[in-house]
Design a protein around this motif. Structure first.
Motif, mmCIF file in Angstrom:
data_model
loop_
_atom_site.group_PDB
_atom_site.id
_atom_site.type_symbol
_atom_site.label_atom_id
_atom_site.label_comp_id
_atom_site.label_asym_id
_atom_site.label_seq_id
_atom_site.Cartn_x
_atom_site.Cartn_y
_atom_site.Cartn_z
ATOM 1 N N GLN A 57 1.880 2.530 3.958
ATOM 2 C CA GLN A 57 2.721 3.407 3.159
ATOM 3 C C GLN A 57 1.823 4.376 2.395
ATOM 4 O O GLN A 57 0.799 3.967 1.844
ATOM 5 C CB GLN A 57 3.560 2.600 2.159
ATOM 6 N N HIS A 58 2.197 5.644 2.394
ATOM 7 C CA HIS A 58 1.485 6.650 1.608
ATOM 8 C C HIS A 58 2.211 6.788 0.270
ATOM 9 O O HIS A 58 3.356 7.241 0.216
ATOM 10 C CB HIS A 58 1.454 7.981 2.357
ATOM 11 N N LEU A 59 1.527 6.378 -0.795
ATOM 12 C CA LEU A 59 2.135 6.286 -2.121
ATOM 13 C C LEU A 59 1.450 7.236 -3.088
ATOM 14 O O LEU A 59 0.225 7.352 -3.085
ATOM 15 C CB LEU A 59 2.037 4.854 -2.649
ATOM 16 N N TYR A 69 7.131 5.977 -3.495
ATOM 17 C CA TYR A 69 7.336 5.994 -2.045
ATOM 18 C C TYR A 69 8.463 6.960 -1.712
ATOM 19 O O TYR A 69 9.574 6.831 -2.243
ATOM 20 C CB TYR A 69 7.699 4.600 -1.519
ATOM 21 N N ARG A 70 8.171 7.925 -0.844
ATOM 22 C CA ARG A 70 9.200 8.822 -0.321
ATOM 23 C C ARG A 70 9.122 8.777 1.205
ATOM 24 O O ARG A 70 8.058 8.975 1.791
ATOM 25 C CB ARG A 70 8.999 10.257 -0.802
ATOM 26 N N TYR A 71 10.254 8.566 1.833
ATOM 27 C CA TYR A 71 10.304 8.474 3.291
ATOM 28 C C TYR A 71 9.739 9.728 3.950
ATOM 29 O O TYR A 71 8.965 9.650 4.904
ATOM 30 C CB TYR A 71 11.746 8.237 3.732
ATOM 31 N N LYS A 72 10.073 10.892 3.429
ATOM 32 C CA LYS A 72 9.667 12.145 4.058
ATOM 33 C C LYS A 72 8.160 12.372 4.004
ATOM 34 O O LYS A 72 7.626 13.169 4.782
ATOM 35 C CB LYS A 72 10.387 13.321 3.401
ATOM 36 N N PRO A 93 16.976 4.639 6.731
ATOM 37 C CA PRO A 93 16.096 4.702 5.563
ATOM 38 C C PRO A 93 16.730 5.476 4.415
ATOM 39 O O PRO A 93 17.348 6.515 4.620
ATOM 40 C CB PRO A 93 14.852 5.427 6.098
ATOM 41 N N SER A 94 16.571 4.965 3.209
ATOM 42 C CA SER A 94 17.048 5.687 2.031
ATOM 43 C C SER A 94 16.218 6.950 1.845
ATOM 44 O O SER A 94 15.003 6.939 2.029
ATOM 45 C CB SER A 94 16.925 4.802 0.789
#
Length: 224
Positions: A57-59, A69-72, A93-94
């Motif tokens: 995850q890129h945080l 955390y953002r899905y995009k 995904p939210s």
């Protein structure tokens, strides 16, 4: 279908660099293509076949000790896994903004519905309600595991939906916030990874709010 998506995800992550071992997650610091500081966190997630797969995850640090955390903003392999994980629950995904505290990882899945089959806003007699169910059951000792809380809600007005899940008195914590510009109806799964090193009972929680209502629920897991 989600197993096919996962196969694509595993193929893409196989080329990623190795990480040092850690109990729950491993982090490294990088710069995004835009030059922003990001934390790349790697954690184990279910592979839908009884095993696990490593997911990054890129945080983005928020300046207050939490990671966003953002899905995009995720690499393609992570998006594919998030899609597959949600698809296993007939969700997507939210598109909200997740916040992680501590070494855990988490995200949310959602399924949005028209209220009473209508896409427009509802009338003044609509009932606003929300439910929350915290994780419970038996969990393993000494390995990372994923806990999911379930929620459902209907709001007759626009506004913010917040959901926060905690495991082991909040030691493992994830929250997701999304803003709606009109009335909404949804069901969601909100989850977080955690690890427990001895056999014992573990407390869990799920707290959810929509514009006019809130709901909270507490649960118990048994680590053995």
């Amino acid at each position: 279908m989600y197993k096919k998506i996962l196969a694509m995800c595993v193929t893409m992550t196989a080329a990623m660099p190795a990480f040092a071992d850690s109990d729950l997650s491993t982090d490294r610091t990088e710069r995004s293509p835009q030059g922003d500081l990001i934390i790349v966190r790697r954690t184990a997630w279910p592979d839908f076949d009884g095993g696990t797969v490593q997911v990054e995850q890129h945080l983005k640090p928020d300046g207050s000790g939490r990671l966003i955390y953002r899905y995009k903003d995720q690499p393609e392999a992570t998006k594919l896994y998030h899609q597959a994980f949600c698809a296993s629950m007939d969700m997507q995904p939210s598109q909200g903004e997740g916040r992680i505290e501590g070494p855990a990882a988490g995200w949310a899945c959602t399924s949005e519905m028209d209220i009473d089959g209508r896409s427009s806003h509802v009338g003044p007699k609509s009932i606003d309600w929300v439910t929350a169910t915290a994780p419970s059951g038996q969990v393993p000792v000494g390995v990372s595991y994923y806990s999911t809380g379930q929620m459902a809600a209907e709001s007759s007005v626009a506004g913010t939906r917040t959901a926060r899940i905690g495991v082991d008195n909040g030691r493992c914590d994830f929250s997701d916030t999304r803003h709606y510009t009109s009335s909404f109806s949804l069901r969601e799964a909100v989850g977080v990874t955690c690890i427990v090193h001895e056999s014992r009972f573990v407390s869990t929680s799920l707290d959810v709010c929509i514009p006019k209502q809130c709901a909270s629920n507490r649960g118990t897991q048994f680590a053995r």
